[in-house]
Structure formats: C-alpha cells, structure tokens
Design a protein around this motif. Structure first.
Motif, PDB file in Angstrom:
ATOM      1  N   LYS A   1      13.657  -4.164  22.202  1.00  0.00           N
ATOM      2  CA  LYS A   1      13.947  -3.154  21.189  1.00  0.00           C
ATOM      3  C   LYS A   1      15.186  -3.620  20.450  1.00  0.00           C
ATOM      4  O   LYS A   1      16.251  -3.774  21.062  1.00  0.00           O
ATOM      5  CB  LYS A   1      14.187  -1.764  21.798  1.00  0.00           C
ATOM      6  CG  LYS A   1      14.536  -0.714  20.744  1.00  0.00           C
ATOM      7  CD  LYS A   1      14.886   0.630  21.387  1.00  0.00           C
ATOM      8  CE  LYS A   1      15.268   1.648  20.309  1.00  0.00           C
ATOM      9  NZ  LYS A   1      15.700   2.943  20.898  1.00  0.00           N
ATOM     10  N   ASN A   2      14.991  -3.758  19.199  1.00  0.00           N
ATOM     11  CA  ASN A   2      16.074  -4.267  18.356  1.00  0.00           C
ATOM     12  C   ASN A   2      16.686  -5.509  18.995  1.00  0.00           C
ATOM     13  O   ASN A   2      17.908  -5.650  19.117  1.00  0.00           O
ATOM     14  CB  ASN A   2      17.136  -3.192  18.119  1.00  0.00           C
ATOM     15  CG  ASN A   2      16.577  -2.023  17.332  1.00  0.00           C
ATOM     16  OD1 ASN A   2      15.661  -2.166  16.512  1.00  0.00           O
ATOM     17  ND2 ASN A   2      17.086  -0.830  17.577  1.00  0.00           N
ATOM     18  N   GLU A   3      15.788  -6.436  19.417  1.00  0.00           N
ATOM     19  CA  GLU A   3      16.127  -7.724  19.962  1.00  0.00           C
ATOM     20  C   GLU A   3      16.830  -7.666  21.297  1.00  0.00           C
ATOM     21  O   GLU A   3      17.416  -8.651  21.741  1.00  0.00           O
ATOM     22  CB  GLU A   3      16.958  -8.543  18.975  1.00  0.00           C
ATOM     23  CG  GLU A   3      16.253  -8.813  17.671  1.00  0.00           C
ATOM     24  CD  GLU A   3      17.115  -9.638  16.716  1.00  0.00           C
ATOM     25  OE1 GLU A   3      18.249  -9.955  17.095  1.00  0.00           O
ATOM     26  OE2 GLU A   3      16.626  -9.960  15.595  1.00  0.00           O
ATOM     27  N   GLN A   4      16.777  -6.435  21.916  1.00  0.00           N
ATOM     28  CA  GLN A   4      17.339  -6.269  23.258  1.00  0.00           C
ATOM     29  C   GLN A   4      16.196  -5.978  24.212  1.00  0.00           C
ATOM     30  O   GLN A   4      15.298  -5.199  23.919  1.00  0.00           O
ATOM     31  CB  GLN A   4      18.330  -5.104  23.282  1.00  0.00           C
ATOM     32  CG  GLN A   4      19.528  -5.298  22.388  1.00  0.00           C
ATOM     33  CD  GLN A   4      20.405  -6.454  22.857  1.00  0.00           C
ATOM     34  OE1 GLN A   4      20.575  -6.657  24.085  1.00  0.00           O
ATOM     35  NE2 GLN A   4      20.980  -7.196  21.922  1.00  0.00           N
ATOM     36  N   GLU A   5      16.218  -6.680  25.335  1.00  0.00           N
ATOM     37  CA  GLU A   5      15.140  -6.531  26.320  1.00  0.00           C
ATOM     38  C   GLU A   5      15.127  -5.076  26.827  1.00  0.00           C
ATOM     39  O   GLU A   5      16.157  -4.478  27.093  1.00  0.00           O
ATOM     40  CB  GLU A   5      15.331  -7.488  27.476  1.00  0.00           C
ATOM     41  CG  GLU A   5      14.159  -7.445  28.449  1.00  0.00           C
ATOM     42  CD  GLU A   5      14.313  -8.466  29.587  1.00  0.00           C
ATOM     43  OE1 GLU A   5      13.447  -8.480  30.478  1.00  0.00           O
ATOM     44  OE2 GLU A   5      15.260  -9.289  29.537  1.00  0.00           O
ATOM     45  N   VAL A   6      13.946  -4.557  26.963  1.00  0.00           N
ATOM     46  CA  VAL A   6      13.768  -3.187  27.441  1.00  0.00           C
ATOM     47  C   VAL A   6      13.499  -3.241  28.945  1.00  0.00           C
ATOM     48  O   VAL A   6      12.569  -3.959  29.374  1.00  0.00           O
ATOM     49  CB  VAL A   6      12.603  -2.501  26.699  1.00  0.00           C
ATOM     50  CG1 VAL A   6      12.389  -1.090  27.279  1.00  0.00           C
ATOM     51  CG2 VAL A   6      12.870  -2.452  25.207  1.00  0.00           C
ATOM     52  N   ALA A   7      14.304  -2.466  29.644  1.00  0.00           N
ATOM     53  CA  ALA A   7      14.085  -2.410  31.090  1.00  0.00           C
ATOM     54  C   ALA A   7      13.228  -1.179  31.396  1.00  0.00           C
ATOM     55  O   ALA A   7      13.269  -0.162  30.667  1.00  0.00           O
ATOM     56  CB  ALA A   7      15.409  -2.320  31.837  1.00  0.00           C
ATOM     57  N   SER A   8      12.490  -1.236  32.437  1.00  0.00           N
ATOM     58  CA  SER A   8      11.619  -0.128  32.825  1.00  0.00           C
ATOM     59  C   SER A   8      12.484   0.998  33.439  1.00  0.00           C
ATOM     60  O   SER A   8      13.217   0.764  34.406  1.00  0.00           O
ATOM     61  CB  SER A   8      10.568  -0.626  33.838  1.00  0.00           C
ATOM     62  OG  SER A   8       9.730   0.435  34.190  1.00  0.00           O
ATOM     63  N   THR A   9      12.393   2.230  32.817  1.00  0.00           N
ATOM     64  CA  THR A   9      13.103   3.398  33.289  1.00  0.00           C
ATOM     65  C   THR A   9      12.129   4.565  33.303  1.00  0.00           C
ATOM     66  O   THR A   9      10.952   4.402  32.925  1.00  0.00           O
ATOM     67  CB  THR A   9      14.301   3.713  32.364  1.00  0.00           C
ATOM     68  OG1 THR A   9      13.811   4.013  31.052  1.00  0.00           O
ATOM     69  CG2 THR A   9      15.287   2.546  32.303  1.00  0.00           C
ATOM     70  N   GLU A  10      12.669   5.739  33.603  1.00  0.00           N
ATOM     71  CA  GLU A  10      11.817   6.910  33.587  1.00  0.00           C
ATOM     72  C   GLU A  10      11.428   7.256  32.165  1.00  0.00           C
ATOM     73  O   GLU A  10      10.352   7.746  31.889  1.00  0.00           O
ATOM     74  CB  GLU A  10      12.551   8.097  34.251  1.00  0.00           C
ATOM     75  CG  GLU A  10      12.682   7.978  35.757  1.00  0.00           C
ATOM     76  CD  GLU A  10      11.360   8.044  36.468  1.00  0.00           C
ATOM     77  OE1 GLU A  10      10.407   8.691  35.939  1.00  0.00           O
ATOM     78  OE2 GLU A  10      11.190   7.376  37.509  1.00  0.00           O
TER      79      GLU A  10
END
Length: 1393
Positions: free
Chosen positions: A1224-1233
């Motif tokens: 997202k916006n070149e930032q890795e998305v980590a899995s959250t709730e």
C-alpha cells in the motif's frame, strides 16, 4: 589442198613433146626454190626421166649372128631392166592420169553446177531485196577557180534506188542556178557537174540513195582555190597543197608497169614504171608517192625514189624481209590519181649454217624509258627447218658498229626487256633466231631509240599466252597462168595475231617452199612465180609473239588397223584426216600391195563413204599393206602412210576381234565420254560387253575402268586430272573370253573448251514444244549439229525435229512420252570437239509435259482458288484471285448446277487491278448448302475453281454466319468490344478488365460473382470505355464465375469469366512470374522453436508452385521441417536443428515458363551462430513461460463506501509456486485483523480490508514472483463517506501492469540475428490495451473480479500459427509483455524498418 593451174587435157600435149627449154626452165625454178629453203621434185622431172629411159636406143639383133651363153644372159638382163624401168614409169604415169581424170570429172561436174547457178543468178538477184550500196563512192576534189569539177558515183540496190544530191546538207536544185549544176544518170553512173567553180562552191557534197529497204550516203569535199593563193587552204586525204604551177595539172598515163618481183635478203630490187606526161615540163615532174602495204614510204638510205619525165623508180638497195609487201605507185594527175600495185617477195638469204632459221623481222622498240626498252619482233617462217628454240637480242650505240648481246640465253617469246641503258644515249637493236642447227642471220636493225623518260609509250603486252590456233578452210583458185589466189578462214583463237605465213609444195613432192617471208595480215594472198601446168598444195600458219600455229594443210587418213580376216579377204578400218582442207571429206580410196612388192593396186574405183573396207580376192598366207586417200570437193588428198603388213589368214579364235573407231565426246576438265564401234569379227558368239583400259600418255600402265563388262558402246569416264592427257583401248568380251584390244585412241587432254555450255532441256514459251538445246562455244560455216540418242544417230525420225539457228541447235519432241527417255548427245562437226549430252529422266519429262500442257492450253493463273469468307453482318463472300486480269475478262458463278446472277440477295463483282472476282451472299441459310463453282474466261485462257460446302464444313460456315449476324445485332446497342480478361499488376493484384463500345451516360454497369453483385469501392465509369475489378490477395477462395453486365434502353450485353481450372492456374502463374521476379534472397531468422529461412516477395500464396530443397533434395512439410508463409513472404523452419540439417538450401518459384531460384548456405559459421541464437531464444521462452504472474481477477480502480469490506482477490501462476506480496503506497502490507492477507493453495491470493475507512484509500499493489521472474499489478482504492457523491478515481500510476524487478524476458521472441534481415514495409502488431471494469450499481456491493479482454486491431482475422505456444491455465494477462505476432501472420516476424 591441190590446185590445177591448167586443165589436165592440155598437159598431154605438152607432155608428148618435151623441149630442152621446158626442162631447163623447170630446173631453174627448182634451183630458185632451193635458194628459198624449199626443195621439191617436180613431176615434170619424173616425166623427163621416164622419157629419157624410154628413149634409149632399142637393141636390134644382127642377122646370122651367133651369141654365146654369157652374151645372151647379159642381153636378157639389160633388156629386162630397161623394160621393168619403163613399165614402172608408165604405171606411175597411168595412175597419176587416172587420178587426175577422176578429179577433173568431178571438177567438171562442179563447174557445170556453178555455171548453171550463175546462169540463174540474175533471176535470183532480181527477186532478192537489197538496200542501196555504193559500188563506186564519191572522191574529193581540189580545183582552181573558174574550172569545172565532176562528182560521180555508182550505186546498186533492189528495187533501183533514187539518188539525190546535197551541198552541205542542202538539196542541190539545178533550176535555182541555171547553168551552174548539171545532174546526169547514164548507164547506172550518177554524176554532178559544177561548171566554172567559185570559192563559194567549196563545200561537202553528198549523194543519198534511197529505196524501201534503206538509205546509203556517200560524201566528198570539194575545195576551190584562187590562183593568187588567197583562198582558204584545205588538205584532203593525201592530196598535197596546190601551188601556182603544180604537177597535179599534168595529164599522166602509165605505160610499162612493174610486175611481181622476187628478191633475196642482202640483194637489191628496183620497181620502175614508165609513163607519158602532157605537157612534159622538165622543171615540173609529176608528183609520185610510193606505198608499201598502204603505208607511205619516205626517201632514205633504204628506199631511194626518183621521178623524171618518163618514169618513176623506187630502188631498195639493201633488201630485207621487212621490205616484202604490196608496193603501190600513186601519181597525181589532172583527173585525180593513177595507181599501180604489185607484190615484192623477199626470200631468206643462204644461211651461214645449213638448217639454220631465217632472220627475224620488224624489230621495234616500245616503252622507252631512261634505262629500259622493250624490244619486240616478228618470227621468221620455218618450212623445212627445225623449229625455233629462241632468240638473241643485240644492241649497239648509234654511230658505232659494235654489237653487244643483251641476253645470255635464248628467249622463246618475240619480245624482250633490255636493261642497263645509259640515259641520253641512242641505240639500235637487232634479233637473231636460234634452232638446233645454229643461229640465223641478224635482222635489219631497228630505228634509233634514245634512252630518256617518255610521257606515254605504246606497250606491247600478250595477255593470252600461247600461239594462235590453226587457220582453216584453205581454198586455192587460179589467178593467172603463174599465180594462184589463196584464201583461208581465220583461226578460232587469234591471241594477238600478227599475220600469216603461206607455204606451198608440188603435189607428190615432200618439201614445202615459202610463198611469203613476212607475216601477211589479211586472210587472202596471191602466190606468184608458180610453174604453169604443175599442181600445188598450200598450207597456212598463223603468227604471234609466241611463234607459229599448227599448219592448216590437208592431212591424210591414218591409223589403219586390221578388223577381220577369213583367208581370202581382210577388213581394215582407218581414222579420218585431222585436217580436211576446208571441205568435208566425202570419199575414201584404198590401195593395196603385196608386202614384198612396190606396186600399189587400187581396191575401189567407186568412192567409199565409211571408214571401213573389206578387201577381197586376197591370197591366203600373204602379207599385204594398205594405204588410204581421202577426197572432198576440191579433189583427192595425199595418201596415208602404208599400214603395217597384215597377213591374210582365216581367224578361228573363239574370242571377238578388236573394237575400232575410238572417239571422244563431251571432253571436260574431269570427265569425258569414250565411244567405239563393235568388232567386225565376233568369234564363237555374240559380244556381251566391253572392257575399257586407260593410261596416261607416254605410260604403259593401263588401268581397267570397268570391273564388269559394259553392254553399251560408250562409257563416261570420270575422275580425270585437269590438263592431263590420256589414251584408251577397248576389249570386246563374249562367252568365250576377252578378245583382242583395239588400237590405241588418239591422245585426249582433259580440258574443256573455253566457253563450253551444256545441253539445256526446256519448254518453248510460245508453242509449248519440249526441246533440248545446245549453244556451241565455237562454230564455222561447214559445222553441223549431229544429234544422237544413247549415242546412236537419230537421223530422220518423226518423233523429233532438229533446227539450227546461228550457234544454237534445238531438238524438239513432237509427241514426247516414255519412249523418248534416254541420254541425248550432240556433236558439232568441224570444231575442236564441241559436244554435250543430257539425260532425259521420267520426272523431268513429266514436269515439262505439265508445263507444255499449260502453255498449249493456257489457263488464267490463280493466286487463290475459290474460297469463302464470313463478313461482319453475317454475309458470306465467295472469292478467287487471279494473277492478272484483262478488262475484257468474263466470268460466272454456278451453285448446285444453277448459274447465279447478280441481283437480290447476291452481289457479283470483280477488280482488274487486284485480280479478285467475288460473289456476296447476303442471307446465308441452310438452303445455301452445296457446291460453288466459278468459271473465268480471259482471252484464250480460262480457268475454273470449285468449293464444296456440305456437311460439317457447311455447318461451321453457317454457325459463323449466324454468329456474325448476332454480333451485328448486338453491336447496335451497348456491347463489350473486348470481353472479360485478367491482368496482374506489379503489386500482384489480379484485375478483371473489359472494354466497351457504343455506350452513353445512361448505360449501367454491374459486377457479379456467382450471381451475387459486387459493389467496388470505386464505381465503374462506362464512358471511359473500360472497367476493371481488382481482386487483392488472390487465392483459391477467389475462384468462381464472374460476370459483367452492360445495359441501357437500347439493349443489354453480358460478359462471363470463369476463374477455375486452367484459368485459375494461368492467374497463379502470372502472379508467380511477378512475385518470383521480386523475390529477395533467403534470410535467416531464429525462433524459440528452431531456425527459419524466409524469402520476401511482393505477394505469396500457398497456391503458387513453390518448392524448398536441401542439397538438391526436395523438402516435404513435416514436424521437423515446417513450410509456410504469409502474404509477404514464404518460410521454411527447421525445428530442433542438428548438424545433419546443415547444407545448401534453396527455394524455387515456378510460373509455368520460368523458375525463379533463391539460395542460402546454412553451414559453417552461419550455422553455428544461428544455432547459438536458437538456444538463447529457447531458454528465454522457457523462462517467460514459467515466471510468476497474475492471471486475472484484479480491477484497475476500486471505489467503495466507508464501513464496507473490500476484498481484492486474484489468481496467480508460476512454476515453481511464486511468492505473493501486497503493498500500500509502496509499503508492504502485513496481515492484521483489519487487513488480512491470504494465499490459498499457491493459486489464489487475497487482501481483505474489513470496514474500510478513508484512511484505507490509496495505491495498492501485488508482487508475484519466482526464480524465473514475476509481475507487479497496481490497484487504486478510493473510500467515500456515506451520502457523498461518488468520487472520480484518481490514478496514482499508469494503469498497465508493471513487471517486477526480476529479470524480464525480451519483448521480441527472437532478437535480430547476425544475418542481415530485410525489413518489411508494414508495421507489426499494435500493443494490447486493457479496459477498466465498470463498478457495481450500489455502493455496498463488492465488485467481482473481471478478466480484462485485450482488443487487437488487425485488418484480417489471425490465422492459426503452425507453431504452438506454451499452454497456460489462464488467458494472457492484460499487462503481459510477451511477444504476440500480429493476427494476419502465421508466426512471429521481426519488425522491418
């Protein structure tokens, strides 16, 4: 020939009384002739000896005297000797008298015939038309003023001519000047008398005689002079200038005139003529001129002239043979001239050496130059001397007596170039003749010649080598009691003739004597100094620079041969004389004698015309000799030499006797015809054939020419050497063997006479007679043409007719057929062997018969017989064409035996200029079937020509006529002038074209295929006169029936063109011709599947006849070798190449006529580089196939209402299973709730955001990758609050998918190879585009994933590629950068610049 000076019956009186004067006179003449190098024995001497022998005192026996035995024997011997001697003389005299009587009787018969003809001659002459001819012509006159002059002439002609007088071309009219002119005609002599001449009478006068057969004119000049000499002077001929007192005014009468004179070289001679001169003035002697052979003599050392009042004298103090000739004395008198002529003979002086020749004469110098002189002379006569072998030329300087010999060896031509002269000095020349006995006396020296350059000198040249041919037909007639007039025919070949030598001899004598010693130029001569009562024979020789010709004398028969003997008779044959003395031999007389005796006995009293004689009443076992004499109109000639002794014995041999009378005909350079007569003695059986032997002259090596005996009595001998001389003999053959050989033939030289022509066969253009014709190259007055068939004389035969005109003889056939076939020959008598032959064959006769029939039955010659022609309106024209027609020609046409007249439905006409006769049938229907005949009459000629029009021939003509009628009707409206046809442009576009006529603006034009109308982009323009339908990218799908329609209110016309079968093949070949010519060289292109060879051209289709070859072996399409192409190229791909695919490759494009070939050598470095490139592309394709990628399911933009849940789900693929990362916006998305990242089964990747908030808006992306590479896909998410207007999506980045940072395969399936690749003209496949899905209609809805469908823009649907692409579980992604070929291409093709 012999000539009698006095009749024989007068000889007997002079023979009975022989005076001493006659005897001594004869001796004097003999002595005189011996001094002229001619010795003969006079018959008078023989008679004198016989008289003396018989006049010996007879012995008388005394009475009562007793004789002893010795005295009786001696007396008997003396008396026997005297009696035998007397009897021999009497026998010779009786024989001579008998022959003379025979000759006299024949001569009397001839004289009687001549007298009879002369008696009738006036009658004949009166009937013979003759143009005017002047017997005595006008002669010129020079007179003094006031003197009369008389012009006279004599003219003859039949009918009698009318004579008129003219002065300078103006008619003389005595009435215009009374007393001036007087015209007389007395006794055939016409005269014009001009009285008291004035100077104005000086003019040219002419007498013109005219009758219906022609005109003759005689002219003379009259000059009138004043005594003062003031008048004009004019020379006329040899008349000298007149002075105040001139000798021409004297009257001179000749009295004692000089006679024929005989002189000897070195001696002198005087010619004297006495005269009476009135008045006799001592100071004015007559004017006299001397001439020799019509040439004026001038006084000098060699000719002394004197004239006194009573005589004129010419003295020749130093005689030479140059002085011989006819001398004329001309005295000028008051009435004209008085003349007298006589001959001077100069004989050779006694030679210094016995047998030496006489001196040459007429030595002259020609071509005088500074150091060169050409000396020429005339040869002396040789009578009994040896032939001349050459000449020596001497010179001496003028004023000197020293002679220098110019040539070291004798020259054999009568001219010699003398070199080494000194410039400016004068010389004299003389010549001496040489023979085997010695050297002659020198000739008279030439005139003085100075060695200086001459501007122009006469040149003596002998263009023709050799001596002249012999003169012929010597005829001698009596002139006076001691002279004979001799004339002869000129030689056939003159060769720069100088003159003639005439020789004579007494009949019976062996030696000849010369009658002249200087060449005489004319062919008639008077021989003087003959003994009255003697008989003489004369001969003539022609002379030129090269010597003397053969003699013309009459020769004797020769070649007496034995033909048969039966014990009591002998048959002999002989050859005719070589020279007949000018008259044809018509009789032979044979004498015989016992070989042991000297007495000859006559065999025949009557003349024998054949050259064969059987002598009877002979004694068996005795040897006999024979001699033959030939006779003609002039008498009996000299006898032949005695034959060899022939034994009279019966022939018992079984073989035949000898053939005889061998002769020649048709002598050419390499062939001749030998003829002979059959043997008289045939042996035990008839003769079955002959063998012919030949040898060169002088050789004894005979060659038999015939392997087998020939049955004919002639043989054509071929293979001779030109110019070689041959002899022949013939042997007869019967069943018992080969008989005796004939006598040798005369030698014959294999050389054709100059100008020889052959017999010509032809047809007379006027009469149509078939004829054989020969034009003789030479002929004389007595020559005759003797025709033979198969060498047998034709004679008087009703089947042929012989005519002769000039040099040409013609043998015409009256009614020729097969019986006239054979070999025809003709011989021209009294020539040097002029002859020819021609074989008339059946084919040649048939050809001439056809031509003869055509001439006798003339026809109008036709260029073209009767023919028909279909005219444009359906009319039928029947016509024929003649070579030539006259204006008076008539003709008619007959159809089915009925004459057609020109009228309704038929038009008949002709054209004289072109020779065309025609009939036009306007309505040709089935009723016109039948036979057509045209009959033409033109003068005497006529012809007929027919044409049969029935059955299939008529049906063809009728169909054509009906077609032409329909065509005529069709062309009344719009119509096609040229029906549909095809052409192929340079771009290989097929054009269907047609041409139209008689169209207007309202005319409509339509195209159809299989009855479906075709609407072209450009409407057809009918007013242009032509329309065309383009068919681009022609292939089999374009087959079918095409139609063009043309119509308006006047009618309709249709043209149909069926493109199938052969027409389709022709179009394909036409395309192949252009495409093959434009084909490029083979280009190498590597692909992941293998190595591809490509050939670019204007257009390619699979229907073209193309073939690929590897090492000259044709390649068939297979999994290993794939063959295909596109519209712009043909290719051949080698799948999974190996070393065995190395080698020479070629493509052949055939257009049905020519084959276009392009080649490529796939070996060596070219193959190595291509193989490496193939491996690289194969690896790149494998990586592209197995890299990680998003298969589908993600949108480009997502708009969602706040508090809603957002699920971004997609399908991924890769081998091995790829890793998935969300950003997202070149930032890795980590899995959250709030944000859950899921990856199920290595196939489905999801990003779920529960209860989205505005903060969740932004740019999301997914990165899918494995070891072979990956793909990066971006999604823009916009969150809006409830109740707010749906916002416009904001694109943070470009919409396309961006590959991950992993290595990316190349955009082209095959990078450019090292081999140069031609650049196609068209751009390649456009890049695919991806469309954004439409969001759901409600904000709460969550849009499902949609697979984007790329759209390709291509002019044609994409054909299936023969090379399968790697299989994928999902369609190609919208962001894929894989190399996709354009739809219209069958395989990936690199772009061409």
């Amino acid at each position: 020939m012999a000539s009698k000076v006095i009749p024989w019956y007068k000889r007997k009186y002079s023979g009975n009384v022989k005076t001493d004067y006659a005897y001594h006179h004869t001796q004097r003449v003999v002595k005189k002739h011996s001094q002229r190098k001619s010795r003969f024995q006079s018959l008078s001497q023989v008679q004198a000896q016989a008289t003396e022998a018989m006049a010996e005192p007879a012995y008388t026996v005394p009475e009562f005297r007793q004789r002893t035995a010795e005295e009786g024997t001696e007396e008997y011997q003396r008396v026997s000797a005297n009696v035998g001697k007397g009897l021999a003389v009497i026998e010779e005299e009786l024989h001579r008298m008998r022959m003379a009587t025979k000759a006299k009787v024949e001569s009397l018969n001839i004289q009687m015939e001549v007298k009879d003809m002369m008696r009738r001659r006036p009658e004949y002459l009166d009937d013979i038309p003759k143009m005017p001819d002047f017997l005595v012509a006008l002669r010129p006159h020079t007179v003094w003023e006031k003197m009369p002059v008389k012009l006279f002439c004599t003219v003859q002609g039949n009918p009698r001519p009318i004579l008129k007088w003219y002065k300078d071309g103006v008619p003389v009219n005595p009435l215009n000047a009374p007393g001036k002119y007087k015209i007389e005609n007395k006794y055939g002599v016409h005269s014009l008398i001009i009285s008291r001449c004035a100077v104005s009478d000086t003019a040219e006068y002419s007498a013109v005689a005219t009758n219906q057969h022609g005109t003759a004119t005689s002219m003379a000049t009259v000059i009138v002079k004043r005594p003062s000499g003031a008048g004009e002077s004019c020379h006329l001929g040899l008349v000298p200038h007149l002075t105040e007192i001139h000798a021409s005014k004297l009257e001179v009468t000749l009295l004692d005139r000089f006679h024929v004179t005989f002189g000897v070289e070195g001696g002198s001679a005087s010619l004297v003529c006495s005269m009476v001169v009135v008045p006799d003035l001592p100071n004015i002697p007559p004017l006299a001129q001397w001439y020799r052979d019509d040439k004026l003599l001038k006084p000098g050392k060699l000719a002394e002239m004197s004239v006194c009042g009573s005589s004129a004298r010419l003295t020749l103090p130093h005689l030479a043979k140059d002085d011989e000739g006819l001398y004329t004395l001309r005295i000028f008198t008051k009435d004209g001239t008085a003349e007298h002529s006589a001959y001077l003979f100069v004989s050779d002086a006694t030679p210094s050496v016995a047998g030496a020749p006489g001196a040459p004469m007429s030595v002259k110098a020609y071509d005088v130059n500074a150091d060169f002189v050409l000396v020429a002379w005339k040869p002396p006569n040789t009578v009994n001397e040896a032939p001349i072998s050459g000449y020596f030329v001497d010179r001496c300087e003028a004023g000197s007596d020293t002679w220098v010999q110019c040539n070291d060896s004798p020259v054999n031509v009568c001219k010699y170039p003398v070199h080494g002269l000194s410039v400016g000095r004068s010389y004299h020349f003389r010549v001496r003749a040489v023979n085997k006995a010695g050297i002659s006396r020198p000739s008279r020296k030439s005139d003085k010649v100075t060695a200086i350059d001459a501007a122009e000198s006469e040149r003596l040249q002998g263009t023709e080598q050799g001596v002249p041919s012999a003169p012929g037909k010597v005829v001698a007639t009596r002139n006076t009691k001691s002279s004979v007039f001799v004339q002869w025919d000129a030689p056939t070949h003159l060769k720069h003739l100088m003159g003639y030598y005439i020789d004579a001899r007494v009949v019976g004598a062996k030696e000849w004597f010369a009658c002249n010693h200087k060449p005489f130029k004319h062919n008639r001569f008077v021989v003087h100094g003959l003994v009255p009562g003697e008989s003489y024979v004369f001969r003539v020789q022609a002379v030129n620079l090269f010597g003397l010709s053969d003699e013309s004398q009459e020769s004797a028969p020769y070649g007496i041969s034995l033909l048969s003997s039966d014990g009591s008779s002998i048959t002999v044959a002989w050859k005719s004389p070589k020279h007949c003395g000018g008259s044809k031999v018509n009789a032979y007389y044979v004498d015989k004698r016992d070989a042991d005796t000297l007495v000859w006995k006559e065999v025949n009293l009557a003349a024998i015309t054949e050259r064969v004689c059987t002598v009877d009443n002979l004694t068996e076992g005795t040897f006999y000799e024979f001699k033959v004499q030939a006779g003609n109109m002039a008498g009996v000639g000299v006898p032949s030499a005695p034959s060899s002794p022939m034994k009279c014995e019966a022939w018992t041999m079984e073989q035949p006797g000898p053939a005889y009378d061998l002769s020649f005909s048709e002598v050419r350079s390499h062939s001749l015809v030998l003829l002979w007569k059959a043997p008289v003695y045939t042996g035990a059986g008839h003769v079955t054939g002959y063998l012919v032997d030949m040898a060169k002259k002088g050789s004894s090596d005979f060659v038999t020419l015939t392997q087998e005996a020939v049955s004919t009595r002639f043989l054509q001998v071929t293979g001779l050497e030109e110019g070689e001389t041959y002899v022949f003999k013939v042997r007869a053959v019967n069943a018992k063997g080969v008989g005796k050989a004939s006598s040798l033939s005369d030698p014959v030289c294999a050389k054709a006479l100059p100008g020889t022509k052959e017999i010509v066969a032809g047809v007379d253009e006027e009469t149509g007679d078939i004829f054989l014709s020969l034009e003789a190259c030479e002929i004389c007055e007595t020559s005759k043409f003797e025709w033979s068939k198969n060498y047998k004389p034709i004679g008087d035969c009703p089947r042929v007719a012989m005519t002769t005109k000039g040099r040409t003889s013609r043998l015409s056939f009256t009614n020729p057929d097969k019986d006239d076939l054979g070999r025809y020959s003709v011989v021209v008598t009294d020539t040097d062997g002029v002859s020819g032959s021609h074989t008339l064959t059946e084919d040649a006769l048939n050809t001439m018969l056809e031509l003869s029939y055509a001439i006798r039955h003339p026809v109008v010659p036709l260029k073209h017989g009767l023919n028909y022609e279909i005219l444009p309106k359906g009319h039928v024209r029947f016509w024929l064409q003649a070579v030539k027609l006259s204006p008076s020609v008539s003709y008619r046409f007959i159809v089915n035996d009925k004459e057609i007249k020109s009228g309704e439905g038929f038009k008949i006409s002709h054209d004289v200029a072109t020779g065309v006769i025609q009939m036009v049938v306007e309505n040709f229907t089935r009723a016109n079937e039948g036979t057509y005949t045209a009959q033409v009459h033109d003068g005497k000629a006529k012809t007929q020509s027919s044409l049969v029009l029935v059955g299939d021939v008529f049906k063809v003509a009728l169909r054509e006529a009906e077609f032409q009628r329909k065509e005529h009707i069709r062309k009344q409206g719009p119509h096609f002038s040229e029906y549909l046809y095809f052409t192929v442009s340079e771009e290989c576009t097929v054009m269907l074209a047609c041409k139209m006529a008689n169209v207007k603006k309202e005319t409509s034009f339509h195209w159809f295929k299989e009855d479906d109308e075709i609407v072209p982009e450009t409407p057809p323009n009918v007013m242009s006169g032509a329309c065309a339908l383009p068919i681009p990218l022609f292939s089999r799908k374009d087959q079918g029936v095409y139609k063009a329609s043309l119509s308006d209110d006047r009618g309709k016309d249709v043209s149909v063109f069926d493109i199938s079968g052969q027409v389709f093949d022709d179009i394909i070949n036409a395309i192949a011709q252009i495409a093959g010519a434009s084909a490029s060289e083979l280009v190498l292109q590597c692909t992941p599947e293998g190595i591809r060879l490509q050939c670019y051209m204007n257009y390619y289709t699979e229907e073209m006849k193309t073939s690929w070859k590897h090492k000259e072996s044709k390649i068939a399409s297979s999994e290993k070798m794939r063959i295909g192409g596109t519209a712009e190229m043909a290719w051949m791909q080698i799948c999974d190449p190996s070393d065995k695919e190395k080698g020479h490759y070629s493509i052949e494009i055939s257009d049905g006529v020519k084959t276009h070939t392009r080649t490529f050598d796939l070996s060596g470095q070219a193959y190595t580089d291509a193989y490496e490139e193939y491996l690289r592309l194969k690896a790149a394709a494998f990586a592209e196939k197995n890299r990680g990628r998003v298969v589908g399911g993600l949108p480009d933009v997502v708009t969602i209402m706040e508090e809603k849940s957002l699920s971004l789900t997609c399908t991924v693929w890769g081998e091995p299973t790829p890793e998935v990362t969300w950003f997202k916006n070149e930032q890795e998305v980590a899995s959250t709730e709030h944000t859950k990242v899921m990856f199920d089964g290595g196939k489905f990747a999801s990003l779920v955001i529960t209860k989205v908030t505005p903060e969740d808006s932004g740019k999301y992306s997914i990165n899918v990758r494995n070891k072979y590479g990956g793909e990066f896909v971006e999604i823009t998410v916009s969150v809006y609050k409830h109740g707010e207007q749906l916002p416009e999506p904001k694109m943070g980045l470009p919409k396309g998918a961006t590959p991950a940072s992993t290595p990316v395969p190349p955009k082209s399936p095959a990078p450019p190879s090292k081999t140069p690749t031609p650049t196609p003209s068209k751009s390649q496949t456009p890049a695919p585009s991806m469309k954004s899905p439409t969001p759901g209609s409600t904000p709460a809805s969550t849009p499902g994933p949609k697979s984007p469908t790329p759209g390709f823009k291509s002019p044609t649907p994409a054909p299936k590629s023969p090379t399968p692409t790697p299989k994928s579980p999902t369609p190609t992604s919208r962001g894929a950068k894989s190399p996709t070929p354009p739809r219209f291409m069958k395989s990936p093709t690199p772009p061409r610049k």
